[in-house]
Scaffold this motif. Structure first.
Motif, mmCIF file in Angstrom:
data_model
loop_
_atom_site.group_PDB
_atom_site.id
_atom_site.type_symbol
_atom_site.label_atom_id
_atom_site.label_comp_id
_atom_site.label_asym_id
_atom_site.label_seq_id
_atom_site.Cartn_x
_atom_site.Cartn_y
_atom_site.Cartn_z
ATOM 1 N N LEU A 1 0.825 -1.208 0.000
ATOM 2 C CA LEU A 1 0.000 0.000 0.000
ATOM 3 C C LEU A 1 0.856 1.255 0.000
ATOM 4 C CD1 LEU A 1 -2.624 -1.182 2.645
ATOM 5 C CD2 LEU A 1 -2.836 -1.261 0.155
ATOM 6 N N GLU A 2 0.320 2.305 -0.623
ATOM 7 C CA GLU A 2 1.072 3.561 -0.763
ATOM 8 C C GLU A 2 0.523 4.663 0.133
ATOM 9 O OE1 GLU A 2 1.003 4.663 -4.856
ATOM 10 O OE2 GLU A 2 1.289 2.595 -5.550
ATOM 11 N N PHE A 3 -0.638 4.393 0.777
ATOM 12 C CA PHE A 3 -1.364 5.417 1.534
ATOM 13 C C PHE A 3 -1.728 6.580 0.625
ATOM 14 C CE2 PHE A 3 0.736 3.991 5.777
ATOM 15 C CZ PHE A 3 0.019 2.804 5.712
ATOM 16 N N SER A 4 -2.334 6.226 -0.496
ATOM 17 C CA SER A 4 -2.790 7.212 -1.473
ATOM 18 C C SER A 4 -4.159 6.750 -1.997
ATOM 19 C CB SER A 4 -1.795 7.313 -2.636
ATOM 20 O OG SER A 4 -1.821 6.131 -3.408
ATOM 21 N N LYS A 5 -4.691 7.466 -2.963
ATOM 22 C CA LYS A 5 -5.991 7.129 -3.533
ATOM 23 C C LYS A 5 -5.971 5.771 -4.234
ATOM 24 C CE LYS A 5 -7.425 11.937 -4.252
ATOM 25 N NZ LYS A 5 -7.810 12.961 -5.257
ATOM 26 N N LYS A 6 -4.781 5.293 -4.597
ATOM 27 C CA LYS A 6 -4.675 4.017 -5.294
ATOM 28 C C LYS A 6 -4.930 2.830 -4.379
ATOM 29 C CE LYS A 6 -1.254 5.677 -8.652
ATOM 30 N NZ LYS A 6 0.110 5.501 -9.178
ATOM 31 N N ASP A 7 -4.850 3.038 -3.061
ATOM 32 C CA ASP A 7 -4.978 1.927 -2.121
ATOM 33 C C ASP A 7 -6.302 1.190 -2.270
ATOM 34 O OD1 ASP A 7 -2.495 2.415 -1.185
ATOM 35 O OD2 ASP A 7 -3.100 3.357 0.695
ATOM 36 N N GLU A 8 -7.371 1.935 -2.548
ATOM 37 C CA GLU A 8 -8.679 1.300 -2.661
ATOM 38 C C GLU A 8 -8.692 0.268 -3.783
ATOM 39 O OE1 GLU A 8 -13.403 2.481 -3.364
ATOM 40 O OE2 GLU A 8 -11.916 4.063 -2.972
ATOM 41 N N ILE B 1 -8.578 -8.572 -2.593
ATOM 42 C CA ILE B 1 -9.715 -9.333 -2.061
ATOM 43 C C ILE B 1 -10.351 -10.196 -3.155
ATOM 44 C CG2 ILE B 1 -12.034 -9.118 -1.084
ATOM 45 C CD1 ILE B 1 -11.015 -6.624 0.401
ATOM 46 N N ALA B 2 -10.364 -9.692 -4.400
ATOM 47 C CA ALA B 2 -10.954 -10.437 -5.515
ATOM 48 C C ALA B 2 -10.217 -11.736 -5.791
ATOM 49 C CB ALA B 2 -10.958 -9.565 -6.770
ATOM 50 N N HIS B 3 -8.949 -11.825 -5.385
ATOM 51 C CA HIS B 3 -8.161 -13.033 -5.634
ATOM 52 C C HIS B 3 -8.093 -13.945 -4.408
ATOM 53 C CE1 HIS B 3 -6.884 -10.652 -9.103
ATOM 54 N NE2 HIS B 3 -6.496 -11.799 -9.647
ATOM 55 N N GLY B 4 -8.784 -13.576 -3.352
ATOM 56 C CA GLY B 4 -8.801 -14.401 -2.150
ATOM 57 C C GLY B 4 -10.099 -15.163 -2.021
ATOM 58 N N ASN B 5 -10.308 -15.730 -0.819
ATOM 59 C CA ASN B 5 -11.548 -16.448 -0.525
ATOM 60 C C ASN B 5 -11.909 -16.182 0.937
ATOM 61 O OD1 ASN B 5 -10.219 -18.622 1.180
ATOM 62 N ND2 ASN B 5 -9.195 -18.990 -0.800
ATOM 63 N N ALA B 6 -12.914 -16.863 1.439
ATOM 64 C CA ALA B 6 -13.395 -16.613 2.802
ATOM 65 C C ALA B 6 -12.350 -16.922 3.859
ATOM 66 C CB ALA B 6 -14.662 -17.430 3.057
ATOM 67 N N HIS B 7 -11.371 -17.789 3.516
ATOM 68 C CA HIS B 7 -10.373 -18.200 4.504
ATOM 69 C C HIS B 7 -9.017 -17.517 4.299
ATOM 70 C CE1 HIS B 7 -13.246 -21.282 5.641
ATOM 71 N NE2 HIS B 7 -13.316 -21.673 4.362
ATOM 72 N N THR B 8 -8.935 -16.645 3.345
ATOM 73 C CA THR B 8 -7.657 -15.993 3.040
ATOM 74 C C THR B 8 -7.282 -14.963 4.100
ATOM 75 O OG1 THR B 8 -7.985 -16.281 0.665
ATOM 76 C CG2 THR B 8 -6.420 -14.588 1.339
ATOM 77 N N GLN B 9 -5.997 -14.931 4.437
ATOM 78 C CA GLN B 9 -5.492 -13.858 5.301
ATOM 79 C C GLN B 9 -4.735 -12.867 4.424
ATOM 80 O OE1 GLN B 9 -2.538 -14.679 8.365
ATOM 81 N NE2 GLN B 9 -3.352 -13.007 9.604
ATOM 82 N N PRO C 1 2.962 -15.170 -7.913
ATOM 83 C CA PRO C 1 2.311 -14.301 -8.911
ATOM 84 C C PRO C 1 2.189 -12.868 -8.401
ATOM 85 C CG PRO C 1 1.088 -16.355 -8.642
ATOM 86 C CD PRO C 1 2.107 -16.331 -7.554
ATOM 87 N N VAL C 2 2.408 -11.910 -9.295
ATOM 88 C CA VAL C 2 2.345 -10.490 -8.934
ATOM 89 C C VAL C 2 1.331 -9.795 -9.834
ATOM 90 C CG1 VAL C 2 3.621 -8.322 -8.736
ATOM 91 C CG2 VAL C 2 4.759 -10.490 -8.203
ATOM 92 N N LEU C 3 0.394 -9.086 -9.215
ATOM 93 C CA LEU C 3 -0.584 -8.297 -9.959
ATOM 94 C C LEU C 3 -0.267 -6.817 -9.759
ATOM 95 C CD1 LEU C 3 -3.244 -7.898 -11.562
ATOM 96 C CD2 LEU C 3 -4.455 -7.980 -9.369
ATOM 97 N N VAL C 4 -0.018 -6.096 -10.854
ATOM 98 C CA VAL C 4 0.269 -4.661 -10.785
ATOM 99 C C VAL C 4 -0.989 -3.899 -11.173
ATOM 100 C CG1 VAL C 4 1.711 -2.771 -11.610
ATOM 101 C CG2 VAL C 4 2.685 -5.065 -11.367
ATOM 102 N N VAL C 5 -1.509 -3.099 -10.242
ATOM 103 C CA VAL C 5 -2.735 -2.332 -10.460
ATOM 104 C C VAL C 5 -2.361 -0.910 -10.845
ATOM 105 C CG1 VAL C 5 -4.877 -1.514 -9.419
ATOM 106 C CG2 VAL C 5 -3.954 -3.742 -8.765
ATOM 107 N N GLN C 6 -2.777 -0.488 -12.049
ATOM 108 C CA GLN C 6 -2.455 0.875 -12.496
ATOM 109 C C GLN C 6 -3.401 1.874 -11.855
ATOM 110 O OE1 GLN C 6 0.062 1.833 -14.130
ATOM 111 N NE2 GLN C 6 0.881 -0.045 -14.997
#
Length: 619
Positions: free
Chosen positions: A493-500, A507-515, A614-619
């Motif tokens: 996280l960058e503590f900017s508007k991009k954090d959301e 969260i979209a790549h996790g499940n109910a048991h993901t930490q 795996p790494v996901l880069v969010v623009q």
């Protein structure tokens, strides 16, 4: 084997409905190639020919230009039809040992080309500013990252940049010719083939030898693949036709520039009796005196710098193509550029420090001899490839074109071997060290043996089908395609508007048991010095922000924990990912590029190479 210049492969669409847009979409590759035909290495032979024999050797320039046009069109044909650059085609055809030798020779040729560009740039800077040559050579290292910056803006903008530099060279010499006022009747007579004496033959060999350069064949076969074309018969024929037109225009412009240099030398130096102009510096010094204007030498120096700078970009691209094609090795463009430039700068600096500025001209000639040695090893395989109906189908060259190509190859190889032989004999005659003589003779015999292999091998054994079959596996099984389950997802996280957006994607790549592991890197001065022992205001505020995010996630029944990192962003993110046993990582892309990457750093790329998840880069 991946596509040539994969980062720009088929990046330019040629499918426009507008006729003119379609035509202009194909124009560009040949202009990048053409700069190699007007680089500083060609200037010395043009100046020598014009100052010693007036306009009588213009026909040699025209003949060498026609040769170059044919060979470049063959290189373009290979790239368009087979989707292979020359280095890739060689790797698929010749044995590993031969391929390695061809690769080494190609790298030597590229280093020699870069050496000529370094010396040309340094001489141009010296002539324009008076800066000592050794400092000019040192300064040329600063253009190391020019290609990296240009590539960030896309292929079309890089081509536009090169065209602008070529235009500077062309306009400079056009003004020079207007000032020189050449006798046009004598210029026309220069197109009638004639060789006044043996020395004229030697200069003619130099002009031809310096014109067709091996790295340009590698370059052209790759650059044409930046155009996205229809792979049917009509689309390929259209691409071949328009690329030939592109090559014709670009190489004729290069011919006009070389002819302008020779005509300028003839009009200014030959007519005034200054027939011994062999050095670029001498020509620059006399221009003002003989033309009576300070503008002439300034334009000459500016054109020299532009020629060197444009050639340095194309030389780097050729180096990338050769390394990736022969070795299947891809390194960062800036590192590739730095290696190539250092291979050119180091010998130039050594010669200047040990022998002085006067030997720079000899070093420039030596670079052209090195280029001459490599030429046959690029042309011969190329003709084999475009002649073969098994791989080229209906697009293989016609018998008449094949005969002309082999005749041109025989002439070029003979002339270049003669140049190399003359240089070697001259060196041996000047000293009496047996071991040095033996080394030169051994290298010469090895040179001839390798040349024979490149000619004969494709004739006795057709392209190895086993290698071609490995380009794409015959049968591919994708398995069950089960969706991966990520139990520990990290997010930087960058503590900017991009954090959301980062949190949403995590969260979209996790499940109910993901930490979820929330990571933030503290970059205050105190944090960089004290690390985890830092207790400054920024560190405390960052911890508070991290705790706020965790509380918000937990309020939605999402398991989360926070980890602060310190000092270097990429290293710390990678370290935390490994220590927390995360199996997926999400981070933000800054969106900056070019020089900002050097200022702010390329976090995403660095992290990607440091982690094994795996790494996901969010623009």
């Amino acid at each position: 084997m991946g596509p040539s210049l994969s980062e720009v492969h088929e990046s330019i669409d040629t499918g426009s409905k507008s006729k003119w847009r379609k035509i202009f979409a194909f124009f560009g590759p040949a202009y990048l190639v053409s700069v190699g035909y007007m680089d500083p290495g060609n200037w010395a032979t043009d100046l020598a020919g014009g100052s010693q024999y007036g306009y009588k050797l213009i026909w040699v320039l025209l003949m060498s230009n026609l040769m170059a046009l044919l060979l470049q069109s063959l290189a373009a044909r290979l790239g368009i039809v087979r989707g292979r650059d020359l280095a890739q085609a060689n790797r698929e055809t010749y044995p590993p040992a031969v391929n390695f030798l061809l690769y080494v020779l190609a790298e030597i040729a590229i280093a020699a080309t870069d050496l000529a560009e370094v010396l040309g740039m340094a001489i141009g800077i010296q002539l324009l500013t008076g800066l000592p040559l050794i400092w000019g050579v040192s300064l040329t290292v600063l253009d190391t990252f020019l290609l990296l910056v240009l590539q960030r803006f896309g292929m079309r903008k890089m081509e536009a940049f090169i065209v602008c530099l070529v235009a500077i060279v062309g306009v400079s010499f056009m003004i020079e010719l207007i000032l020189a006022k050449p006798q046009m009747g004598e210029v026309v007579k220069g197109f009638i083939p004639t060789l006044p004496d043996n020395n004229a033959l030697y200069i003619a060999i130099g002009i031809i030898g310096a014109t067709v350069m091996p790295h340009n064949l590698y370059l052209h076969s790759a650059l044409v693949q930046t155009r996205k074309i229809k792979r049917d018969e009509k689309g390929i024929r259209q691409a071949l036709k328009l690329n030939f037109i592109d090559s014709t225009i670009a190489l004729n412009l290069a011919f006009l520039v070389n002819a302008a240099i020779l005509i300028l030398a003839a009009a200014v130096f030959f007519t005034s009796g200054r027939t011994q102009i062999a050095e670029i510096q001498d020509a620059h010094e006399l221009l003002e005196k003989l033309l009576g204007t300070k503008l002439a030498p300034v334009l000459f120096a500016v054109a020299l710098i532009a020629a060197g700078q444009s050639s340095t970009v194309t030389g780097t691209l050729a180096g990338q193509i050769v390394m990736e094609g022969y070795l299947r090795l891809r390194i960062n463009p800036w590192l590739r550029r730095l290696i190539t430039r250092l291979l050119a700068i180091i010998p130039a600096l050594l010669v200047i420090v040990i022998a002085g500025d006067k030997e720079v001209g000899a070093l420039l000639v030596f670079s052209q001899v090195l280029l001459s040695m490599q030429l046959g090893f690029a042309i011969i395989p190329l003709i084999h490839f475009v002649s073969d109906k098994h791989t080229m189908g209906d697009f293989a060259i016609k018998p008449s074109v094949k005969i002309i190509s082999w005749i041109i190859t025989a002439i070029l190889v003979y002339l270049n071997m003669r140049m190399v032989y003359t240089s070697a004999i001259g060196y041996i005659a000047g000293q009496s060290n047996f071991w040095v003589d033996a080394l030169i003779v051994g290298a010469g015999l090895g040179f001839v043996a390798l040349l024979v292999i490149t000619i004969v091998y494709p004739l006795i054994t057709r392209y190895r089908l086993a290698v071609n079959a490995n380009i794409h596996a015959a049968q591919v099984s994708l398995g069950e395609l089960e969706r991966p389950v990520y139990n520990r997802v990290a997010m930087a996280l960058e503590f900017s508007k991009k954090d959301e957006q980062i949190i949403k994607n995590a969260i979209a790549h996790g499940n109910a048991h993901t930490q979820y592991i929330l990571i933030h890197i503290v970059e205050s001065a105190s944090a960089k010095y004290f690390g985890k022992d830092s207790d400054d205001l920024e560190t405390r505020k960052d911890q508070e922000q991290l705790d706020t995010y965790i509380a918000l996630l937990k309020s939605r029944n999402i398991s989360a924990k926070g980890v602060l990192g310190f000092r270097r962003r990429a290293r710390e993110i990678a370290r935390i990912v490994k220590e927390e046993h995360a199996d997926f990582l999400v981070l933000g892309g800054h969106g900056h590029r070019g020089i900002k990457d050097w200022i702010y750093g390329e976090t995403a790329n660095q992290v990607r190479h440091r982690v094994s998840v795996p790494v996901l880069v969010v623009q």
